[in-house]
Design a protein around this motif. Structure first.
Motif, mmCIF file in Angstrom:
data_model
loop_
_atom_site.group_PDB
_atom_site.id
_atom_site.type_symbol
_atom_site.label_atom_id
_atom_site.label_comp_id
_atom_site.label_asym_id
_atom_site.label_seq_id
_atom_site.Cartn_x
_atom_site.Cartn_y
_atom_site.Cartn_z
ATOM 1 N N GLY A 261 0.694 -1.031 -0.042
ATOM 2 C CA GLY A 261 0.305 0.116 -0.275
ATOM 3 C C GLY A 261 0.835 1.250 0.076
ATOM 4 O O GLY A 261 0.212 2.170 0.772
ATOM 5 N N GLY A 262 2.148 1.474 -0.664
ATOM 6 C CA GLY A 262 3.134 2.644 -0.751
ATOM 7 C C GLY A 262 2.310 3.656 -1.495
ATOM 8 O O GLY A 262 1.666 4.989 -0.850
ATOM 9 N N THR A 263 1.689 3.550 -2.110
ATOM 10 C CA THR A 263 0.153 4.456 -2.799
ATOM 11 C C THR A 263 -0.395 4.347 -1.977
ATOM 12 O O THR A 263 -1.214 5.899 -1.881
ATOM 13 N N LEU A 264 -1.271 3.966 -1.804
ATOM 14 C CA LEU A 264 -2.612 3.608 -1.058
ATOM 15 C C LEU A 264 -2.403 4.806 -0.016
ATOM 16 O O LEU A 264 -2.916 5.510 0.189
ATOM 17 N N LEU A 265 -1.595 4.918 0.870
ATOM 18 C CA LEU A 265 -1.336 5.336 1.744
ATOM 19 C C LEU A 265 -0.886 6.826 1.502
ATOM 20 O O LEU A 265 -1.116 7.540 1.618
ATOM 21 N N GLY A 266 0.080 6.753 0.022
ATOM 22 C CA GLY A 266 0.176 8.233 0.350
ATOM 23 C C GLY A 266 -0.398 8.684 -0.368
ATOM 24 O O GLY A 266 -0.989 9.875 -0.519
ATOM 25 N N ALA A 267 -1.764 8.064 -1.085
ATOM 26 C CA ALA A 267 -3.222 8.913 -1.647
ATOM 27 C C ALA A 267 -3.897 9.596 -0.378
ATOM 28 O O ALA A 267 -4.407 10.672 -0.531
ATOM 29 N N GLY A 268 -3.957 8.516 0.965
ATOM 30 C CA GLY A 268 -4.447 9.011 2.017
ATOM 31 C C GLY A 268 -3.983 10.153 2.991
ATOM 32 O O GLY A 268 -4.691 11.094 3.128
ATOM 33 N N LEU A 269 -2.105 10.515 3.164
ATOM 34 C CA LEU A 269 -2.023 11.649 3.209
ATOM 35 C C LEU A 269 -1.491 13.038 2.847
ATOM 36 O O LEU A 269 -1.899 13.691 3.132
ATOM 37 N N CYS A 270 -2.184 12.700 1.505
ATOM 38 C CA CYS A 270 -2.655 14.086 0.719
ATOM 39 C C CYS A 270 -4.407 14.020 0.650
ATOM 40 O O CYS A 270 -4.561 14.850 -0.507
ATOM 41 N N GLY A 271 -5.510 13.275 1.255
ATOM 42 C CA GLY A 271 -6.602 13.524 1.045
ATOM 43 C C GLY A 271 -7.532 13.086 -0.153
ATOM 44 O O GLY A 271 -8.368 13.517 -0.452
ATOM 45 N N ARG A 272 -6.778 11.956 -1.166
ATOM 46 C CA ARG A 272 -7.456 11.366 -2.467
ATOM 47 C C ARG A 272 -7.770 9.933 -1.739
ATOM 48 O O ARG A 272 -7.398 9.082 -1.062
ATOM 49 N N ARG A 273 -8.401 9.883 -2.858
ATOM 50 C CA ARG A 273 -9.108 8.099 -2.411
ATOM 51 C C ARG A 273 -8.824 7.596 -3.889
ATOM 52 O O ARG A 273 -7.555 7.665 -4.596
#
Ligand SMILES: C[S@@+](CC[C@H](N)C(=O)[O-])C[C@H]1O[C@@H](n2cnc3c(N)ncnc32)[C@H](O)[C@@H]1O
Length: 279
Positions: free
Chosen positions: A82-94
């Motif tokens: 989940g590198g991408t999934l966590l990165g998305a969460g860090l900047c408020g993206r789905r």
């Protein structure tokens, strides 16, 4: 420091910038072709490092922040831990992540629980089967940000153990035996063929004029450099993506070994290529 002619003002987002939420100076900075990040021990890194190729969420966040606006959606068909999934969460993206191995999604979900993060949408399965189902459902995404297996399994990883594995954090047994794992492709040609099929699906799932960022690591085998990123870029172009350029992620802290020394030039590949495509 004086601004160069034509350079955007610091701190101001251009009113016609429909791509991201960045002020001009941050936009300009991202267009430099090098990114440099190490692996900070955060966001469950000790759990995530069980995956042989996990990526720093903060690195993925930088990529996602450039190619999307707040609240927009990101697709990763090779989600791992989940590198991408966590990165998305860090900047408020789905984000939506597809991963072949449930064990990696379980680690991602555990990291979310530990960090108090809301988990993104995850799907376990072969992306070559899941992506057409998303197309049938009419799903569309604002960006694709992904980090596929880089090649078929290579015989000479770490030069046949000559230099040990002391700097390696992940056990080799962590690799999947599934024939659906692109890493288990029988040859480079089969690997590129399967990546081309994935690319065709991604083109249909991406909104018009939006971007796909695809991370690929080149390799060195049997005395030759294998520019896997070039060949993958060619396959994405073949299905209709525009190739917009690349960024090099310089993985600071990667070990350096005296492979060819003192007889011949053998590179220490301490970078990943991030291919940037546009629909
Ligand atoms: C380079 S890793 C991604 C690592 C991820 N960026 C992270 O931070 O953990 C590639 C992943 O693709 C998965 N994979 C390989 N073939 C797949 C397929 N056909 N469908 C879905 N996932 C696949 C592997 O299990 C592996 O976890």
């Amino acid at each position: 420091m004086a601004r160069e002619k034509g350079q955007p003002k610091d701190g101001t987002r251009h009113p016609r910038n429909g791509l991201n939420d960045l002020p001009g100076n941050a936009w300009m900075f991202f267009t430099k072709t090098i990114l440099q990040t190490s692996f900070p021990s955060e966001l469950g890194h000790d759990l995530r490092r069980q995956h042989y190729a996990n990526k720093p969420p903060r690195l993925m966040q930088q990529i996602i922040e450039f190619f999307t606006r707040s609240g927009e959606s990101v697709l990763d068909p090779f989600a791992g831990v989940g590198g991408t999934l966590l990165g998305a969460g860090l900047c408020g993206r789905r984000a939506t992540g597809i991963e072949l191995e449930q064990q990696w999604l379980d680690i991602y979900l555990q990291v979310c629980r530990d960090a108090g993060f809301e988990a993104q949408e995850t799907m376990c399965g072969d992306c070559l089967e899941v992506l057409p189902r998303l197309i049938d459902k009419g799903r569309q995404f604002d960006a694709v940000v992904t980090d596929p297996p880089y090649s078929p399994a290579l015989k000479k990883t770490l030069c046949d153990d000559r230099y040990g594995r002391s700097n390696r954090h992940s056990p080799f047994e962590a690799f999947s035996a599934s024939p659906s794992d692109l890493r288990n492709s029988a040859s480079f040609d089969e690997f590129y063929d399967r990546m081309e099929v994935v690319a065709g699906y991604l083109l249909q799932l991406l909104k018009p004029e939006r971007y796909a960022a695809v991370m690929i690591r080149d390799s060195y085998q049997h005395g030759e450099y294998i520019p896997a990123s070039f060949w993958v870029a060619e396959r994405f172009r073949k299905v209709g993506f525009q190739f917009k350029g690349l960024k090099i992620w310089y993985q600071t802290g990667a070990p350096v070994r005296p492979y060819g020394y003192p007889f011949s030039y053998v590179p220490n590949i301490v970078h990943h290529t991030i291919l940037i495509f546009r629909r």
